[in-house]
Design an enzyme around this catalytic site. Structure first.
Site, mmCIF file in Angstrom:
data_model
loop_
_atom_site.group_PDB
_atom_site.id
_atom_site.type_symbol
_atom_site.label_atom_id
_atom_site.label_comp_id
_atom_site.label_asym_id
_atom_site.label_seq_id
_atom_site.Cartn_x
_atom_site.Cartn_y
_atom_site.Cartn_z
ATOM 1 N N SER A 83 29.211 14.072 76.740
ATOM 2 C CA SER A 83 30.659 13.965 76.500
ATOM 3 C C SER A 83 31.279 12.913 77.411
ATOM 4 C CB SER A 83 31.341 15.321 76.720
ATOM 5 O OG SER A 83 30.808 16.258 75.827
ATOM 6 N N GLY A 91 20.392 14.573 74.303
ATOM 7 C CA GLY A 91 19.834 15.040 75.569
ATOM 8 C C GLY A 91 20.080 16.525 75.639
ATOM 9 N N ASP A 118 31.524 13.888 68.905
ATOM 10 C CA ASP A 118 30.909 14.737 69.933
ATOM 11 C C ASP A 118 30.495 16.092 69.337
ATOM 12 O OD1 ASP A 118 29.917 15.138 72.463
ATOM 13 O OD2 ASP A 118 31.806 15.837 73.330
ATOM 14 N N GLU A 119 29.600 16.766 70.037
ATOM 15 C CA GLU A 119 29.054 18.066 69.598
ATOM 16 C C GLU A 119 28.536 17.959 68.159
ATOM 17 O OE1 GLU A 119 28.678 20.239 71.861
ATOM 18 O OE2 GLU A 119 30.227 19.880 73.360
ATOM 19 N N ALA A 120 27.838 16.855 67.901
ATOM 20 C CA ALA A 120 27.408 16.550 66.532
ATOM 21 C C ALA A 120 26.329 17.505 66.023
ATOM 22 C CB ALA A 120 26.916 15.112 66.459
HETATM 23 N N1 LIG Z 1 31.345 17.556 90.399
HETATM 24 C C1 LIG Z 1 30.564 16.624 89.872
HETATM 25 N N2 LIG Z 1 30.251 15.507 90.539
HETATM 26 C C2 LIG Z 1 29.444 14.553 90.003
HETATM 27 N N3 LIG Z 1 28.933 14.631 88.782
HETATM 28 C C3 LIG Z 1 29.217 15.714 88.082
HETATM 29 C C4 LIG Z 1 30.045 16.769 88.564
HETATM 30 N N4 LIG Z 1 30.137 17.714 87.608
HETATM 31 C C5 LIG Z 1 29.402 17.277 86.581
HETATM 32 N N5 LIG Z 1 28.841 16.086 86.848
HETATM 33 C C6 LIG Z 1 27.977 15.257 85.987
HETATM 34 O O1 LIG Z 1 28.373 15.462 84.665
HETATM 35 C C7 LIG Z 1 27.239 15.748 83.860
HETATM 36 C C8 LIG Z 1 27.682 16.628 82.717
HETATM 37 O O2 LIG Z 1 28.540 15.864 81.919
HETATM 38 P P1 LIG Z 1 29.023 16.342 80.487
HETATM 39 O O3 LIG Z 1 29.564 15.128 79.818
HETATM 40 O O4 LIG Z 1 29.936 17.501 80.625
HETATM 41 O O5 LIG Z 1 27.627 16.789 79.851
HETATM 42 P P2 LIG Z 1 27.218 17.166 78.355
HETATM 43 O O6 LIG Z 1 28.312 16.738 77.428
HETATM 44 O O7 LIG Z 1 25.932 16.449 78.113
HETATM 45 O O8 LIG Z 1 27.001 18.648 78.355
HETATM 46 C C9 LIG Z 1 26.242 16.380 84.795
HETATM 47 O O9 LIG Z 1 24.904 16.114 84.413
HETATM 48 C C10 LIG Z 1 26.523 15.656 86.104
HETATM 49 O O10 LIG Z 1 25.761 14.462 86.159
HETATM 50 C C1 LIG Z 2 21.353 25.633 73.277
HETATM 51 C C2 LIG Z 2 22.536 26.036 72.461
HETATM 52 C C3 LIG Z 2 23.792 25.574 72.790
HETATM 53 N N1 LIG Z 2 24.856 25.970 72.060
HETATM 54 C C4 LIG Z 2 26.193 25.496 72.430
HETATM 55 C C5 LIG Z 2 26.611 25.732 73.862
HETATM 56 C C6 LIG Z 2 27.638 24.643 74.090
HETATM 57 O O1 LIG Z 2 28.889 25.131 73.639
HETATM 58 C C7 LIG Z 2 27.158 23.512 73.172
HETATM 59 C C8 LIG Z 2 26.492 22.391 73.920
HETATM 60 O O2 LIG Z 2 27.459 21.694 74.655
HETATM 61 P P1 LIG Z 2 27.108 20.618 75.810
HETATM 62 O O3 LIG Z 2 28.352 19.791 75.870
HETATM 63 O O4 LIG Z 2 25.915 19.837 75.338
HETATM 64 O O5 LIG Z 2 26.836 21.376 77.049
HETATM 65 O O6 LIG Z 2 26.228 24.093 72.268
HETATM 66 C C9 LIG Z 2 24.691 26.781 70.958
HETATM 67 O O7 LIG Z 2 25.661 27.095 70.250
HETATM 68 N N2 LIG Z 2 23.458 27.230 70.635
HETATM 69 C C10 LIG Z 2 22.375 26.892 71.349
HETATM 70 O O8 LIG Z 2 21.250 27.353 71.005
#
Ligand SMILES: Nc1ncnc2c1ncn2[C@@H]1O[C@H](COP(=O)(O)OP(=O)(O)O)[C@@H](O)[C@H]1O
Ligand SMILES: Cc1cn([C@H]2C[C@H](O)[C@@H](COP(=O)(O)O)O2)c(=O)[nH]c1=O
Length: 249
Positions: free
Chosen positions: A16, A9, A86-88
């Site tokens: 995460s 996504g 994660d962060e694959a």
């Molecule tokens: N304060 C909050 N309250 C409710 N949901 C939150 C809050 N902060 C973040 N989120 C939820 O967490 C999601 C981000 O989760 P995270 O696992 O860090 O995302 P990713 O790993 O995909 O970057 C957001 O889309 C939101 O749905």
């Molecule tokens: C688009 C994009 C992202 N990144 C980096 C920025 C963040 O550190 C991670 C994504 O983490 P998340 O948990 O999915 O928010 O990727 C990057 O290095 N280069 C890019 O183009």
């Protein structure tokens, strides 16, 4: 039958969080797992969710060999039924191939989490290999949104608040919280030396037109400064609000 699943996504859609939830659920049923991550925003050897959960993980380095990691643990008698990765997107294609081999040859489930494309819409090499090899690619149910309210599909990078299309593929960073605190596009730490790199999730339309929340705010402010006649005209058109021109951008 073990599986290689790629949960993908945009940034900030809950990958995460899901990684930590899946680890918890499998562990709760007595399965043994190993958590891996790479360049997490919280620092090395961590998996962190914006919801506040954070845990330790094995940091994936260029030299990491997943096959060796699993075999070593099993040789020592450690139970390994699944891997959380994660962060694959930052893994190398060769490392993704090791993950596929682990699934096929020693029946370990691999749950990988990452974004597919970079700030220029190009696939990360690790994500490309995951899409090519995974048993399933699962797009997360929770949708990150564009500032216009549409589903966000792209990750834009900003430098000092301005969307950019040039730069290194990997720059660790975070999305900016438009609704909480500083307006989107404002550098996270304006006092810090050097340009502030941030990210913003956008729908394709606004990604292609390079309109971030910051740009949309500027357009909305300009709307409010229109001369009286033009403003009145727009107002009579009923569809006019400060945000409508920006939303039509
Ligand atoms: N304060 C909050 N309250 C409710 N949901 C939150 C809050 N902060 C973040 N989120 C939820 O967490 C999601 C981000 O989760 P995270 O696992 O860090 O995302 P990713 O790993 O995909 O970057 C957001 O889309 C939101 O749905
Ligand atoms: C688009 C994009 C992202 N990144 C980096 C920025 C963040 O550190 C991670 C994504 O983490 P998340 O948990 O999915 O928010 O990727 C990057 O290095 N280069 C890019 O183009």
């Amino acid at each position: 039958m073990a599986e290689l699943v790629f949960f993908s996504g945009t940034m900030d859609c809950g990958k995460s969080t899901l990684a930590l939830q899946m680890d918890y659920n499998h562990r709760a049923r007595g399965r043994g797992g190993v958590r891996f991550s790479c360049n997490d925003r919280a620092g090395g050897s961590r998996i962190s969710s914006r919801l506040g959960l954070e845990t330790d993980a094995v940091e994936v380095l260029d030299t990491t060999d997943f096959w060796d990691e699993v075999v070593l643990r099993r040789t020592r008698g450690v139970r390994v039924d699944y891997l959380i990765c994660d962060e694959a997107q930052f893994y190398s294609p060769a490392q993704v191939e090791q993950l596929a081999r682990i699934v096929d040859e020693i029946e370990v489930d691999v749950f990988a989490f990452g974004i597919t494309a970079d700030f220029r819409t190009r696939l990360f090499p690790g994500s490309q290999r995951l899409i090519e090899l995974a048993d399933r690619v699962q797009v997360l149910q929770v949708e990150a949104l564009c500032w216009c309210g549409r589903r966000a599909t792209h990750n834009a990078r900003t430098v000092d608040g301005v969307m950019v299309m040039e730069g290194a593929q990997v720059v660790v960073g975070d999305v900016e919280m438009a609704a909480e605190g500083a307006p989107a596009g404002t550098p996270a730490d304006a006092s810090a030396a050097g340009p502030a790199v941030g990210y913003e999730t956008l729908c394709r339309r606004h990604f292609m037109r390079r309109v971030t929340a910051h740009g949309a705010n500027i357009m909305a402010r300009q709307d409010q400064l229109l001369p009286f006649e033009v403003d009145a005209c727009l107002w009579r058109g009923a569809s006019s609000s400060a945000g409508s021109t920006a939303a039509n951008a």
